[in-house]
Design an enzyme around this catalytic site. Structure first.
Site, PDB file in Angstrom:
ATOM      1  CB  VAL A  17      82.681  57.901  76.917  1.00  0.00           C
ATOM      2  CG1 VAL A  17      81.664  56.842  77.325  1.00  0.00           C
ATOM      3  CG2 VAL A  17      82.111  58.773  75.801  1.00  0.00           C
ATOM      4  N   GLY A  33      83.856  55.831  84.653  1.00  0.00           N
ATOM      5  CA  GLY A  33      84.876  54.799  84.447  1.00  0.00           C
ATOM      6  C   GLY A  33      84.616  53.880  83.271  1.00  0.00           C
ATOM      7  CG  ASP A  72      86.819  55.167  79.722  1.00  0.00           C
ATOM      8  OD1 ASP A  72      87.064  53.946  79.779  1.00  0.00           O
ATOM      9  OD2 ASP A  72      87.618  56.042  80.059  1.00  0.00           O
ATOM     10  CD  GLU A 115      90.245  55.674  73.041  1.00  0.00           C
ATOM     11  OE1 GLU A 115      89.275  54.915  72.913  1.00  0.00           O
ATOM     12  OE2 GLU A 115      90.319  56.558  73.919  1.00  0.00           O
TER      13      GLU A 115
END
Lengths: 350, 350
Positions: B301, B233, B235, B64
């Site tokens: 997130v 967690g 996310d 990302e």
């Protein structure tokens, strides 16, 4: 502090190493090989993950991230475009890029891309010219004699056999700089006092000006039958170079229509104005030039796949030639769940 | 080859320098200062350019890019998430980031962000906990004792005064590792054999597991009245940690709704399920915790602004302490239009 493991290091090509790498191969050979590398990736175009670039625009310029992936490698480029930078002695465009393994997400290469982008932009024009210009083109005009101009000239010399370049820029000192740099390249260089003069006898014209505004670098009367145009400088919203009438007379070829309709010359046209995707011409799926009289226009804005190809090209060459350094960029604890332990141990005396 | 000018260099914080920087300040002080830095940027939230992160998903993970800008500085983070990486001895998450000047587009900092992301994620949880947990919370449970767990414990100790941490992980060796790392931190550490046992007496619970799948780490019966949950967690799309019934009983606080609805726990809920934006609580525009019995849930997130704050924080500290090196990353010819001349001159003997 224990030294990091090999996995922690990412090979980095600095500007200095990029220039060494290019000279160790030869500029024209690099441009030729890059053209082939980009063309190879254009033939497998449907494989790539494609998204329009992610831009952050301000009054003075834009910063963009251009990601793509072929399923094995992931690449992205950071690039800015700030036309007024030159007034402060800065580059209009600076860039760097990264390759990573899709399977692990670990980076495998970080590279400067200011020099590399100049090379790949010229290689992409050369690729388009090879497929679209009249056979046997020997004379090109370059309108806009800034940082991209010499790369365009040498790429078209190396890839399609251009022998004469005719230069024009509204700033005569830019033309003088370009002519000086091209003096010993074997090209015949003609400095001109107008776009019209530069166009005389040219089968190919590249426009690569840098103003961030709607400008008319070429008007309709300058473009004769059979010419191929690489319009490179109009590459963001609000920035175009060609008069609309030229577009109406041309068959238009683009990289990735969703991006080009926002950033390219065709932002002046209706949203459904017909365009041909260049990769389909290269693949043989669509015709390129169909007659000697046709005007062909490559509306180039630069696409992520070209950067991907360029990064892959220099990655292979840099590892072979040693023109890179190692960066300790990735935290790599012995136990991957023990990042905190690694941090804690770094505080202990060695 | 003439040496590049100062503009060509970008300060780079390697993993080693990041660890030196953190220890030169102290881990808990860094976590406290980072929490304040992120909170400061949350109070000026509307100023920031916000886009959901740009992800490239594959079967095994995601890469990302997370960009943002406050109009003066631009920042982005590269981050991967590959849950199966640990099996090959690799980190699940690695990251690096960059800051650049909006006015010129020139990068001013490149930094490792694997360690820094661990710190900012914990600082963000601490910020949420400071605003949402019952006053005087002393006991926290940590479900999932991987790479993020110790950072969560220390951040909540430093920022909200947590004194006891109760650990649970499906893998007892992860719990043992976490307990060992926290042994000399002044926290009372209790290793537990079930989530239920870990929850006993806890006013705050952080879930930070790493499986990329819908999992139910906590079920409804485990969560009593008045608890504050940091769900860290879950996310990415397809990855959640909490049973839907917990979400239905909780007041839910998020960073940036368009991103959290795709990636967070609330991907299990209707698209219009009510959530409160955390920045509005911090600003005083919206209430946080409204009663002692309420269950509050921070569905975290990770958002680009937190990385931006973290990069700015280490940028200032690194320049002051000298914990960085200079990278020759930007091509900077004397005449900005003369990139080719710079390349040409690099071939000449010095």
């Amino acid at each position: 502090m224990t030294p990091p493991s090999n996995l922690a290091y990412v090979p980095f090509i600095s500007v200095e190493n990029m220039m060494r790498l290019v000279h160790s191969i030869g500029v024209e050979t690099v441009l030729k090989e890059l053209t082939d590398a980009i063309e190879h990736d254009f033939t497998r175009w449907p494989l790539f993950d494609k998204t329009p670039r992610v831009g952050s625009h301000s009054d003075v310029g834009v910063i963009e991230l251009m990601p793509t992936s072929d399923g094995e490698l992931y690449g992205f480029k950071y690039v800015n475009g700030h036309p007024t930078n030159t007034k402060q002695g800065l580059q209009t465009v600076t860039a760097f890029g990264l390759l990573a393994q899709v399977s692990s997400g670990y980076p495998v290469l970080l590279s400067e891309m200011t020099v590399l982008t100049a090379l790949r932009t010229a290689a992409t024009s050369a690729m388009a010219t090879r497929h679209l210009a009249p056979k046997g083109s020997k004379v090109m005009a370059i309108i806009g004699n800034g940082a991209q101009s010499e790369f365009q000239a040498l790429a078209l010399k190396a890839v399609v056999g251009i022998e004469e370049v005719r230069l024009y820029d509204i700033d005569p000192s830019a033309t003088a700089k370009c002519a000086r740099n091209l003096a010993k390249t074997g090209l015949k260089v003609v400095s001109c006092r107008s776009s019209q003069e530069a166009m005389e006898g040219a089968q190919v014209v590249t426009t690569c000006t840098a103003d961030k505004q709607y400008a008319t670098i070429l008007t309709d009367n300058m473009i004769g039958e059979g010419v191929h145009i690489n319009a490179i400088g109009g590459d963001c919203p609000g920035k175009t170079e060609l008069h609309k009438d030229i577009l109406l007379r041309s068959e238009i070829f683009v990289e990735y229509p969703p991006q080009t309709r926002i950033e390219g010359e065709i932002q002046q046209m209706a949203k459904d104005h017909p365009v041909t995707e260049l990769w389909q011409v290269i693949n043989g799926e669509k015709p390129g030039r169909r007659s000697a009289k046709q005007i062909t226009l490559f509306d180039g804005v630069g696409f992520a796949i070209e950067d991907f190809s360029a990064l892959k090209y220099v990655y292979d060459r840099a590892l072979k030639t040693g023109h890179f350094q190692q960066l300790d960029m990735i935290a790599d604890p012995d136990d991957p769940r023990d990042l905190f332990g690694m941090l804690q141990r770094a505080a202990e005396p060695a």
